[in-house]
Scaffold this motif. Sequence first.
Motif, PDB file in Angstrom:
ATOM      1  N   HIS A 181       0.834  -1.203   0.000  1.00 37.45           N
ATOM      2  CA  HIS A 181       0.000   0.000   0.000  1.00 37.45           C
ATOM      3  C   HIS A 181       0.866   1.249   0.000  1.00 37.45           C
ATOM      4  CE1 HIS A 181      -2.463   3.193   1.954  1.00 37.45           C
ATOM      5  NE2 HIS A 181      -3.350   2.748   1.092  1.00 37.45           N
ATOM      6  N   TRP A 182       1.942   1.245   0.783  1.00 40.18           N
ATOM      7  CA  TRP A 182       2.843   2.397   0.819  1.00 40.18           C
ATOM      8  C   TRP A 182       3.465   2.624  -0.551  1.00 40.18           C
ATOM      9  CZ3 TRP A 182       7.845   3.724  -0.213  1.00 40.18           C
ATOM     10  CH2 TRP A 182       8.308   4.919   0.349  1.00 40.18           C
ATOM     11  N   LEU A 183       3.920   1.565  -1.196  1.00 35.02           N
ATOM     12  CA  LEU A 183       4.547   1.697  -2.505  1.00 35.02           C
ATOM     13  C   LEU A 183       3.551   2.191  -3.552  1.00 35.02           C
ATOM     14  CD1 LEU A 183       6.772  -1.503  -2.533  1.00 35.02           C
ATOM     15  CD2 LEU A 183       7.598   0.859  -2.633  1.00 35.02           C
ATOM     16  N   ILE A 184       2.326   1.674  -3.519  1.00 32.20           N
ATOM     17  CA  ILE A 184       1.318   2.135  -4.482  1.00 32.20           C
ATOM     18  C   ILE A 184       1.049   3.621  -4.289  1.00 32.20           C
ATOM     19  CG2 ILE A 184      -1.090   1.917  -5.214  1.00 32.20           C
ATOM     20  CD1 ILE A 184      -0.928  -1.039  -4.304  1.00 32.20           C
ATOM     21  N   ASP A 185       0.879   4.033  -3.041  1.00 38.58           N
ATOM     22  CA  ASP A 185       0.622   5.437  -2.748  1.00 38.58           C
ATOM     23  C   ASP A 185       1.745   6.328  -3.282  1.00 38.58           C
ATOM     24  OD1 ASP A 185      -0.936   7.551  -1.196  1.00 38.58           O
ATOM     25  OD2 ASP A 185       1.039   7.708  -0.252  1.00 38.58           O
ATOM     26  N   GLN A 186       2.990   5.912  -3.056  1.00 42.18           N
ATOM     27  CA  GLN A 186       4.122   6.695  -3.536  1.00 42.18           C
ATOM     28  C   GLN A 186       4.224   6.666  -5.056  1.00 42.18           C
ATOM     29  OE1 GLN A 186       6.316   8.609  -1.535  1.00 42.18           O
ATOM     30  NE2 GLN A 186       4.606   8.217  -0.150  1.00 42.18           N
ATOM     31  N   ALA A 187       3.938   5.521  -5.640  1.00 41.98           N
ATOM     32  CA  ALA A 187       4.002   5.408  -7.101  1.00 41.98           C
ATOM     33  C   ALA A 187       3.000   6.338  -7.772  1.00 41.98           C
ATOM     34  CB  ALA A 187       3.749   3.959  -7.523  1.00 41.98           C
ATOM     35  N   LEU A 188       1.782   6.369  -7.241  1.00 46.69           N
ATOM     36  CA  LEU A 188       0.751   7.207  -7.850  1.00 46.69           C
ATOM     37  C   LEU A 188       1.017   8.693  -7.629  1.00 46.69           C
ATOM     38  CD1 LEU A 188      -2.449   5.128  -6.958  1.00 46.69           C
ATOM     39  CD2 LEU A 188      -1.243   5.244  -9.153  1.00 46.69           C
ATOM     40  N   SER A 189       1.552   9.043  -6.479  1.00 44.08           N
ATOM     41  CA  SER A 189       1.798  10.457  -6.199  1.00 44.08           C
ATOM     42  C   SER A 189       3.070  10.958  -6.882  1.00 44.08           C
ATOM     43  CB  SER A 189       1.881  10.698  -4.694  1.00 44.08           C
ATOM     44  OG  SER A 189       2.965   9.985  -4.117  1.00 44.08           O
ATOM     45  N   ARG A 190       4.081  10.086  -6.985  1.00 47.07           N
ATOM     46  CA  ARG A 190       5.362  10.503  -7.580  1.00 47.07           C
ATOM     47  C   ARG A 190       5.476  10.098  -9.045  1.00 47.07           C
ATOM     48  NH1 ARG A 190       9.557   8.411  -3.065  1.00 47.07           N
ATOM     49  NH2 ARG A 190      11.055   9.103  -4.652  1.00 47.07           N
ATOM     50  N   ARG A 191       4.536   9.299  -9.520  1.00 50.82           N
ATOM     51  CA  ARG A 191       4.451   8.909 -10.933  1.00 50.82           C
ATOM     52  C   ARG A 191       5.690   8.129 -11.387  1.00 50.82           C
ATOM     53  NH1 ARG A 191       0.519  11.341 -13.720  1.00 50.82           N
ATOM     54  NH2 ARG A 191       1.679  11.150 -15.675  1.00 50.82           N
ATOM     55  N   LEU A 192       6.090   7.173 -10.555  1.00 50.81           N
ATOM     56  CA  LEU A 192       7.244   6.358 -10.921  1.00 50.81           C
ATOM     57  C   LEU A 192       7.289   5.112 -10.044  1.00 50.81           C
ATOM     58  CD1 LEU A 192       9.455   6.872  -8.419  1.00 50.81           C
ATOM     59  CD2 LEU A 192       9.812   8.993  -9.662  1.00 50.81           C
ATOM     60  N   GLY A 200      10.260   1.465  -9.561  1.00 52.75           N
ATOM     61  CA  GLY A 200      11.548   0.916  -9.962  1.00 52.75           C
ATOM     62  C   GLY A 200      12.695   1.472  -9.141  1.00 52.75           C
ATOM     63  N   VAL A 201      13.853   1.578  -9.764  1.00 52.25           N
ATOM     64  CA  VAL A 201      15.051   1.971  -9.033  1.00 52.25           C
ATOM     65  C   VAL A 201      14.953   3.390  -8.477  1.00 52.25           C
ATOM     66  CG1 VAL A 201      16.549   0.389 -10.310  1.00 52.25           C
ATOM     67  CG2 VAL A 201      16.177   2.706 -11.186  1.00 52.25           C
ATOM     68  N   ALA A 202      14.055   4.193  -9.028  1.00 52.04           N
ATOM     69  CA  ALA A 202      13.891   5.569  -8.537  1.00 52.04           C
ATOM     70  C   ALA A 202      13.000   5.651  -7.306  1.00 52.04           C
ATOM     71  CB  ALA A 202      13.328   6.462  -9.644  1.00 52.04           C
ATOM     72  N   LEU A 203      12.330   4.553  -6.958  1.00 52.92           N
ATOM     73  CA  LEU A 203      11.425   4.538  -5.808  1.00 52.92           C
ATOM     74  C   LEU A 203      11.948   3.545  -4.781  1.00 52.92           C
ATOM     75  CD1 LEU A 203       8.826   5.368  -4.363  1.00 52.92           C
ATOM     76  CD2 LEU A 203       7.611   3.606  -5.686  1.00 52.92           C
ATOM     77  N   LYS A 204      12.466   4.044  -3.681  1.00 48.58           N
ATOM     78  CA  LYS A 204      12.999   3.186  -2.622  1.00 48.58           C
ATOM     79  C   LYS A 204      11.920   2.931  -1.574  1.00 48.58           C
ATOM     80  CE  LYS A 204      16.961   3.374  -4.641  1.00 48.58           C
ATOM     81  NZ  LYS A 204      17.392   2.218  -5.473  1.00 48.58           N
TER      82      LYS A 204
END
Length: 261
Positions: A226-237, A239-243
């Motif tokens: 859930h944390w990763l999905i939230d960050q992916a949707l808000s930061r639009r990325l 992979g290696v750019a999302l820790k």
Amino acid sequence: MSRDDDPAASWRRLAALTPARIALGRAGAGLPTREVLRFGLAHAQARDAVHTPLDADAVRADIAALGFETLKAASAAPDRATYLRRPDLGRRLDEASAVALAAAAGDPVDLALIVADGLSARAVHEGAVPLLTALKPALAGSGWRLAPVVVATQARVALGDAVGALLKARAVAVLIGERPGLSSPDSLGIYLTFDPRPGRTDAERNCLSNVRAAGLKPDFAAFKLHWLIDQALSRRLTGVALKDESDRQLAGPEGRGVLEP
């Protein structure tokens, strides 16, 4: 000799902490019979995990019982033997599935979830519903628009790119059976990709691995996902750019974790 100085006792204590094959003992120049048999059993379980077919109808029924809509899909690999020999076919939808998913697509959605057999149907049979059960409350409170959950057979991770694109999803999470190890034939992996479309690479995905009762527990995996999905949707990325920095949210006011260990 004290207990602390006994090498055998030290190895036994270490062996009790891990399913890895350490401190097996010896019988002459070889292994004890019990360890040879344990290895044979583990190898057979790993082979069974790879070759056992996914009961897609039962999985769909269990997921529907949680309140999710479901769809089915299949890769271009026509059977299990071909799937194992031709990974490229497992990354593409068969024609009938592509047509059906395109017809089922409505307005754009934020997230598509795919449950895929991968290399361990056992992992899906045992792990997919517990993970979705743990994830459902967070999804309900997120306000995200969800596509129906797609149950896919003879699937590789990249099949999610085609499915996500057809369902007009901003992100796709693939819950898939991982390649079995000799101590983990039931390991579920989760691969999250922002802006899914054919041609995405593994460097553009985030992975949560070893989701199972003896590994990353379903509730903890759901929290991280859930944390990763939230960050992916808000930061639009992704992979290696999302820790994955979700662990920073686990410290409570008294230093205790938000989740039970």
